[in-house]
Motif scaffolding. Structure first.
Motif, mmCIF file in Angstrom:
data_model
loop_
_atom_site.group_PDB
_atom_site.id
_atom_site.type_symbol
_atom_site.label_atom_id
_atom_site.label_comp_id
_atom_site.label_asym_id
_atom_site.label_seq_id
_atom_site.Cartn_x
_atom_site.Cartn_y
_atom_site.Cartn_z
ATOM 1 N N GLU A 126 0.862 -1.182 0.000
ATOM 2 C CA GLU A 126 0.000 0.000 0.000
ATOM 3 C C GLU A 126 0.897 1.230 0.000
ATOM 4 N N ASP A 127 0.654 2.155 -0.932
ATOM 5 C CA ASP A 127 1.538 3.310 -1.035
ATOM 6 C C ASP A 127 1.161 4.455 -0.102
ATOM 7 N N LEU A 128 -0.064 4.471 0.409
ATOM 8 C CA LEU A 128 -0.448 5.507 1.361
ATOM 9 C C LEU A 128 0.036 5.124 2.754
ATOM 10 N N THR A 129 0.921 5.929 3.307
ATOM 11 C CA THR A 129 1.588 5.580 4.565
ATOM 12 C C THR A 129 0.608 5.321 5.698
ATOM 13 N N LEU A 130 -0.376 6.201 5.869
ATOM 14 C CA LEU A 130 -1.320 6.038 6.969
ATOM 15 C C LEU A 130 -2.116 4.745 6.834
ATOM 16 N N ARG A 158 -1.245 2.059 5.083
ATOM 17 C CA ARG A 158 -0.328 0.924 5.229
ATOM 18 C C ARG A 158 -0.041 0.650 6.708
ATOM 19 N N ASP A 159 0.270 1.716 7.451
ATOM 20 C CA ASP A 159 0.551 1.539 8.880
ATOM 21 C C ASP A 159 -0.679 1.037 9.622
ATOM 22 N N ASP A 192 5.652 -0.248 -0.731
ATOM 23 C CA ASP A 192 4.828 0.820 -1.278
ATOM 24 C C ASP A 192 4.932 0.962 -2.789
#
Length: 210
Positions: A7-11, A13-14, A32
């Motif tokens: 998943e490239d969106l950090t939030l 993905r986390d 990502d």
């Protein structure tokens, strides 16, 4: 259970990592972009991969392409795709070989954590997890006029990976009635019935998308 997340969106993905680890999944890699996803899948050979369709560098279908390439090297690699949109082409390619667990969920409909975890487990076990909107789009784009409205409902639930008992509960009919509708569906579509729920669902979806 070992899992790879792409998943490239950090939030997001986390958030996926924290949620999966809270349910005792072992996130062996979180990437990502498409090239790193392919590398992680081939290196770790996870029990299941949760993959965003659109990843860098092109932000088109990098995630799906990486997953499909990995499945070519590792037949049956379970893949659960997350997408912002209903893409019939993506669903068709994912369903094409019929090997191993597959899933296609829309991000904005993944609101129930328990359901999402159930879907991850189902795909990891070799089952099918398809968003009802995806199923509906597949159904509405094909000539299925020979099926009754009830048979269409049953087929839609089948495509989501539900058992006969679960379908009966959802539609408020008996399991025996579901079995009858299922047999009628296979007969009308010219498909052989099977005791293997995953194989029969994949067969139906391949027919619908063929």
């Amino acid at each position: 259970m070992r899992i790879v997340v792409a998943e490239d969106l950090t939030l997001l993905r986390d958030g996926l990592i924290r949620m999966l680890e809270a349910y005792d999944f072992d996130v062996v890699a979180a990437v990502d972009n498409g090239p790193d996803l392919l590398k992680a899948l081939l290196e770790h050979r996870p029990d299941v991969a949760v993959v965003d369709v659109r990843l860098p560098p092109t932000h088109t279908d990098e995630g799906l392409r990486a997953a499909l390439s990995a499945r070519a090297e590792i037949p049956g690699l379970p893949v659960l795709v997350l997408s912002q949109y209903v893409e019939r082409l993506y669903a068709r390619e994912l369903l094409a070989d019929g090997n191993g667990g597959i899933g296609y969920l829309l991000k904005d409909r993944v609101s129930d954590i328990g359901d999402f975890i159930d879907n991850v487990n189902r795909v990891a076990a070799g089952g099918t997890a398809l968003d009802p909107t995806v199923v509906s789009k597949l159904l509405h784009n094909h000539e299925l006029g020979q099926l009754t409205p009830r048979e269409r409902e049953v087929l839609s639930h089948m495509a989501q990976g539900r058992s006969n008992s679960a379908i009966g509960a959802a539609l408020f009919i008996t399991e025996k009635a579901v079995a009858k509708h299922t047999n009628n569906i296979f007969a009308k579509l010219g498909l052989q019935s099977s005791d293997d729920d995953n194989r029969r669902v994949l067969a139906v979806l391949r027919y619908l998308d063929g």
